[in-house]
Scaffold this motif. Structure first.
Motif, PDB file in Angstrom:
ATOM      1  N   GLU A  40     -10.086 -13.123 -15.163  1.00 29.80           N
ATOM      2  CA  GLU A  40     -10.521 -11.998 -15.998  1.00 29.80           C
ATOM      3  C   GLU A  40     -10.303 -10.695 -15.235  1.00 29.80           C
ATOM      4  O   GLU A  40     -10.536 -10.634 -14.025  1.00 29.80           O
ATOM      5  N   ASP A  45     -12.784   2.494 -17.277  1.00 30.88           N
ATOM      6  CA  ASP A  45     -12.024   3.725 -17.098  1.00 30.88           C
ATOM      7  C   ASP A  45     -12.935   4.932 -17.248  1.00 30.88           C
ATOM      8  O   ASP A  45     -13.645   5.078 -18.245  1.00 30.88           O
ATOM      9  N   LEU A  53      -5.839   3.669 -19.303  1.00 34.02           N
ATOM     10  CA  LEU A  53      -6.306   2.438 -19.951  1.00 34.02           C
ATOM     11  C   LEU A  53      -5.228   1.855 -20.857  1.00 34.02           C
ATOM     12  O   LEU A  53      -5.030   0.629 -20.890  1.00 34.02           O
ATOM     13  N   GLU A  54      -4.519   2.688 -21.566  1.00 29.80           N
ATOM     14  CA  GLU A  54      -3.447   2.203 -22.451  1.00 29.80           C
ATOM     15  C   GLU A  54      -2.333   1.545 -21.630  1.00 29.80           C
ATOM     16  O   GLU A  54      -1.777   0.519 -22.025  1.00 29.80           O
ATOM     17  N   ALA A  56      -2.711   0.031 -18.722  1.00 32.22           N
ATOM     18  CA  ALA A  56      -3.216  -1.263 -18.265  1.00 32.22           C
ATOM     19  C   ALA A  56      -3.102  -2.313 -19.361  1.00 32.22           C
ATOM     20  O   ALA A  56      -2.689  -3.461 -19.105  1.00 32.22           O
ATOM     21  N   LYS A  57      -3.440  -1.949 -20.562  1.00 35.98           N
ATOM     22  CA  LYS A  57      -3.353  -2.894 -21.683  1.00 35.98           C
ATOM     23  C   LYS A  57      -1.911  -3.350 -21.891  1.00 35.98           C
ATOM     24  O   LYS A  57      -1.648  -4.532 -22.141  1.00 35.98           O
ATOM     25  N   ARG A  58      -0.961  -2.429 -21.766  1.00 35.46           N
ATOM     26  CA  ARG A  58       0.455  -2.797 -21.960  1.00 35.46           C
ATOM     27  C   ARG A  58       0.941  -3.736 -20.874  1.00 35.46           C
ATOM     28  O   ARG A  58       1.647  -4.724 -21.152  1.00 35.46           O
ATOM     29  N   ILE A  60      -0.767  -5.851 -18.984  1.00 34.07           N
ATOM     30  CA  ILE A  60      -1.374  -7.184 -19.092  1.00 34.07           C
ATOM     31  C   ILE A  60      -0.880  -7.896 -20.347  1.00 34.07           C
ATOM     32  O   ILE A  60      -0.647  -9.109 -20.341  1.00 34.07           O
ATOM     33  N   ALA A  61      -0.677  -7.160 -21.440  1.00 33.12           N
ATOM     34  CA  ALA A  61      -0.137  -7.779 -22.653  1.00 33.12           C
ATOM     35  C   ALA A  61       1.269  -8.296 -22.416  1.00 33.12           C
ATOM     36  O   ALA A  61       1.647  -9.367 -22.913  1.00 33.12           O
ATOM     37  N   LEU A  72      -8.734  -9.756 -20.616  1.00 27.32           N
ATOM     38  CA  LEU A  72      -8.921  -8.344 -20.318  1.00 27.32           C
ATOM     39  C   LEU A  72     -10.154  -7.828 -21.034  1.00 27.32           C
ATOM     40  O   LEU A  72     -10.302  -7.999 -22.250  1.00 27.32           O
ATOM     41  N   ALA A  74     -11.756  -4.166 -21.516  1.00 29.35           N
ATOM     42  CA  ALA A  74     -11.426  -2.757 -21.318  1.00 29.35           C
ATOM     43  C   ALA A  74     -12.596  -1.893 -21.757  1.00 29.35           C
ATOM     44  O   ALA A  74     -13.000  -1.922 -22.929  1.00 29.35           O
ATOM     45  N   SER A  76     -14.306   2.085 -21.692  1.00 26.60           N
ATOM     46  CA  SER A  76     -13.908   3.481 -21.573  1.00 26.60           C
ATOM     47  C   SER A  76     -15.142   4.369 -21.591  1.00 26.60           C
ATOM     48  O   SER A  76     -15.983   4.256 -22.488  1.00 26.60           O
TER      49      SER A  76
END
Length: 334
Positions: A40, A45, A53-54, A56-58, A60-61, A72, A74, A76
């Motif tokens: 995990e 952020d 944050l965006e 990081a999401k990309r 890991i995706a 994940l 996330a 904020s």
């Protein structure tokens, strides 16, 4: 840890970010490349404005599209909480048996997780494992030194940790850097809430030393990036820097040390399991030491008698840097 946790502990990463897009991809890729995968990643952020944050999401995706990826979480913060409160939020949200503190701008060595986990499997009573780090510049080039060298971590301090005496070391000074640490979920629960007077990694290390224990991995497990924008970084003082400290006003520093001692003494009254009488007494003596130092007169000549009385108690040596602190208390301006 319980028996099942010892066999196969789940691993969470607690990652605090703030406008970290420049270096974050490299850090996340080093996490995803671990020889012992993490389960995990919790990102808290702190009001970034650069798309941290965006990003990081990309990252890991994209890993998930090619195979298994860690879960994940996330988070904020619309308004910045600051480093300690932001990490506390990430730690509260982590679900793993073991939690790894992570900065946004470092690079993990591929065996960082595997080596730290092994220490917990060998010594289930431990609450925190920290490590040395290789110092690198903003481009990732080695600076020719390690974190322990920069902090002047001594062989005696490392031996004390190996022997279960980290409490003695940490009562004098902090040698634990959050970006290198792994800790137990039970420590996270016991350490909350974090007092405002302490930095999160120093507080976690102290509570761990009071409880299950702290040990160091005496080799670098991460590249610790020094780029001028670090929220908390490594600093090595030469002769000029140390002399400069003697010209720095003492009031704010001594007030901060007193506040830390007060908060620790207060927590010792309620922390479970109850600390030993010896450690309770040591924290009380540390508080008395900082109360005396905070009350020294403004005039340097008038400080000499109370400083010498405090020297005779031995508390400068037990709870600080000995002669260095004596000189600072005698020389620093108000």
């Amino acid at each position: 840890m319980t028996g099942s946790e010892r066999a196969s502990p789940t691993i969470s990463v607690a990652l605090g970010t703030h406008n970290g897009a420049v270096f974050l991809t490299e850090q996340l890729e080093s996490i995803l490349a671990q020889s012992r995968p993490v389960d995990e990643i919790v990102i808290s952020d702190d009001a970034s404005t650069d798309g941290t944050l965006e990003l990081a999401k990309r990252v890991i995706a994209a890993r998930g599209a090619g195979g298994p990826a860690p879960a994940l979480v996330a988070l904020s913060n619309p308004t910045a909480l600051g480093v300690t409160a932001n990490f506390e939020r990430a730690l509260r949200a982590a679900s793993g048996d073991l939690v790894v503190l992570c900065d946004q701008d470092d690079i993990w060595h591929v065996d960082r997780i595997a080596i730290a986990v092994e220490h917990f499997l060998e010594r289930p009573e431990l609450d925190l494992v920290h490590a040395d780090a290789r110092l690198v510049d903003g481009d990732g080039a080695p600076l020719g030194s390690t974190l322990f060298e920069t902090l002047y971590v001594s062989d005696a301090e490392l031996a004390a940790e190996r022997d279960g005496r980290a409490f003695e070391v940490l009562m004098r000074r902090n040698v634990v850097t959050g970006a290198t640490t792994m800790l137990t979920a039970r420590l996270v629960a016991r350490a909350q809430p974090f007092p405002d007077s302490w930095v999160h990694d120093e507080w976690l290390a102290m509570i761990a030393a009071i409880g299950g224990g702290v040990v160091a991995v005496e080799r670098p497990l991460i590249d610790y990036r020094q780029h001028g924008g670090n929220q908390i970084g490594a600093e090595s003082l030469g002769i000029a820097g140390k002399l400069g400290r003697l010209r720095t006003p003492r009031t704010a520093r001594n007030a901060r040390l007193l506040a830390r001692a007060e908060d620790l003494a207060q927590r010792m009254r309620t922390i479970q399991p109850r600390p030993s009488d010896e450690r309770l007494a040591a924290v009380s003596e540390k508080l008395a030491h900082e109360q005396v130092r905070h009350a020294y007169p403004a005039a340097r000549l008038r400080r000499i008698p109370p400083v010498l009385r405090e020297v005779r108690t031995g508390r400068y040596r037990r709870f600080g840097l000995g002669v260095q602190d004596v000189v600072r208390d005698l020389v620093q301006p108000v």
